[in-house]
Scaffold this active site. Structure first.
Site, PDB file in Angstrom:
ATOM      1  N   LYS A   1       0.859  -1.109   0.039  1.00 44.00           N
ATOM      2  CA  LYS A   1       0.202  -0.027   0.041  1.00 44.00           C
ATOM      3  C   LYS A   1       0.598   1.179  -0.066  1.00 44.00           C
ATOM      4  O   LYS A   1       0.443   2.296  -0.457  1.00 44.00           O
ATOM      5  CB  LYS A   1      -0.809   0.089   1.209  1.00 44.00           C
ATOM      6  CG  LYS A   1      -2.253  -0.987   0.951  1.00 44.00           C
ATOM      7  CD  LYS A   1      -3.100  -0.441   1.862  1.00 44.00           C
ATOM      8  CE  LYS A   1      -4.569  -1.376   1.743  1.00 44.00           C
ATOM      9  NZ  LYS A   1      -5.540  -1.388   2.587  1.00 44.00           N
TER      10      LYS A   1
ATOM     11  N   LYS B   1      -9.455 -13.071  -9.685  1.00 45.66           N
ATOM     12  CA  LYS B   1     -10.439 -12.949  -8.787  1.00 45.66           C
ATOM     13  C   LYS B   1     -11.345 -11.720  -9.370  1.00 45.66           C
ATOM     14  O   LYS B   1     -10.902 -10.812  -9.564  1.00 45.66           O
ATOM     15  CB  LYS B   1     -10.305 -12.935  -7.533  1.00 45.66           C
ATOM     16  CG  LYS B   1     -10.953 -14.002  -6.728  1.00 45.66           C
ATOM     17  CD  LYS B   1     -10.481 -13.980  -5.261  1.00 45.66           C
ATOM     18  CE  LYS B   1     -11.333 -13.521  -4.380  1.00 45.66           C
ATOM     19  NZ  LYS B   1     -10.985 -13.748  -3.083  1.00 45.66           N
TER      20      LYS B   1
ATOM     21  N   LYS C   1     -13.926  -5.674  -6.622  1.00 48.49           N
ATOM     22  CA  LYS C   1     -14.677  -4.550  -6.701  1.00 48.49           C
ATOM     23  C   LYS C   1     -13.816  -3.336  -7.042  1.00 48.49           C
ATOM     24  O   LYS C   1     -14.213  -2.266  -7.467  1.00 48.49           O
ATOM     25  CB  LYS C   1     -15.597  -4.229  -5.382  1.00 48.49           C
ATOM     26  CG  LYS C   1     -14.517  -4.037  -4.181  1.00 48.49           C
ATOM     27  CD  LYS C   1     -15.399  -3.776  -2.821  1.00 48.49           C
ATOM     28  CE  LYS C   1     -14.705  -3.882  -1.722  1.00 48.49           C
ATOM     29  NZ  LYS C   1     -15.572  -3.847  -0.596  1.00 48.49           N
TER      30      LYS C   1
END
Ligand code: TRP
Length: 335
Positions: free
Chosen positions: A115, A197, A200
């Site tokens: 991140k 996968k 979202k």
């Protein structure tokens, strides 16, 4: 344990929207857990602000996710579904646990490294401290089991380390949580790239079906889904990832086995096959979308759920926290 049932705790960030993948992969299983466990599902809004959020969108996503959970069948009377920021004990325990966590441990976290690369303009202390807040989430409720994916395993390990460290100094304060490996839900892949996968956060919206997508949009996305050049509906994830993913989706929404689905579509061209899968998904999501719309119009009900569940969570959290406060030697509060 709460009463005679083990405690399951899970957290999810209120960012973006729920996908068919979340629904078939996770939620469908959660629904089955509610009878055998005490389940807490925490909407981790405090974790979410470790990256910048647009306040209006963030608030809407937070509201929507609660209604989507309820609309998809998670019973808010049986499960405790609540917002992390509504129970300040999370922040309080997190501070205390900070003092039992080492910089070195946090710097080793893979997610932090990833991140901070992705958000290199905003490597804030919250991002670094993220796993400690997560440990507080879990430990506040004397959690036995945490259903986590591969990407959160390291954080769960750290949680266990922190809890063991604390317990060895002060006695048995925290239950040591374990990962919950239940029946695996359907693993739904991206429609345009079935080797990864469904996510979202995918930029290509044709890869994902949102739980709240319009039926027309859903049909279109299935029509465009990637298959292969064979024109034979057969389950073989390795060589036919696209077709296999569609079969998996069809099987999950209809409850039929893969073999039954294969038979149903033998000698059926890909065009018809994709249309049938789309129609089955639309039919499956229709009641959820309707319930969601009802909930949106029922503000009083939603508010009462939020209030009740915050109180339920808070009552458990308060117990753990007062033990912790005593153990570390804080002077007793006068009420
Ligand atoms: N970090 C988790 C994620 O990104 C979310 C989370 C926060 C969580 N607190 C938790 C998951 C506690 C399980 C238990 O997916």
């Amino acid at each position: 344990m709460i009463g005679d049932k083990k405690v399951i705790f899970s957290g999810m960030q209120p960012s973006g929207f729920m996908t068919l993948g979340n629904y078939l992969g996770a939620l469908n299983n959660w629904k089955k857990l509610q009878y055998d466990y005490n389940c807490l599902y925490c909407i981790v809004d405090m974790h979410a602000i470790t990256v910048r959020q647009d306040p209006a969108k963030f608030r809407k996503a937070g509201r929507d996710i609660l209604m989507q959970y309820i609309a998809s069948g998670l019973d808010p009377e049986k499960n405790i579904i609540y917002y992390q920021s509504h129970v300040p004990q999370h922040a309080e325990l997190s501070w205390i646990l900070n003092c039992f966590t080492y910089m070195g441990e946090l710097s080793r976290m893979t997610q932090f490294k990833e991140k901070s690369q992705k958000h290199s303009d905003n490597i804030n202390a919250g991002l670094f401290d993220y796993p400690v807040l997560m440990a507080a989430d879990i430990l506040l409720y004397q959690t036995d089991l945490v259903p986590v994916g591969e990407d959160q395993r390291q954080h769960l390990e750290l949680t266990r380390d922190i809890a063991e460290r604390f317990n060895s100094l002060y006695g048995d304060v925290f239950t040591i949580p374990e990962g919950y490996i239940g029946k695996v839900g359907a693993r739904i892949m991206a429609l345009q790239d079935p080797t990864k996968k469904m996510s979202k956060s995918d930029e290509n919206k044709n890869n994902t079906i949102a739980l709240m997508d319009d039926p027309k949009v859903i049909m279109n996305k299935f029509k465009k889904a990637i298959t292969d050049s064979e024109n034979e509906v057969h389950y073989d994830p390795e060589n036919k990832p696209g077709v296999s993913n569609l079969l998996g989706i069809y099987s999950a929404v209809t409850g039929k086995t893969i073999e039954e689905c294969e038979k149903e579509f033998a000698n059926c061209g890909y065009g018809n096959f994709k249309t049938s899968v789309g129609e089955a998904v639309v039919a499956n999501l229709e009641p959820i979308q309707k319930k969601f719309a009802d909930l949106q119009n029922n503000k009083d009900y939603i508010e009462s759920i939020i209030k009740k569940n915050t109180e339920r969570a808070s009552a458990i959290a308060t117990k753990t926290l007062s033990k912790v406060r005593k153990k570390v030697g804080f002077v007793e509060k006068i009420r």
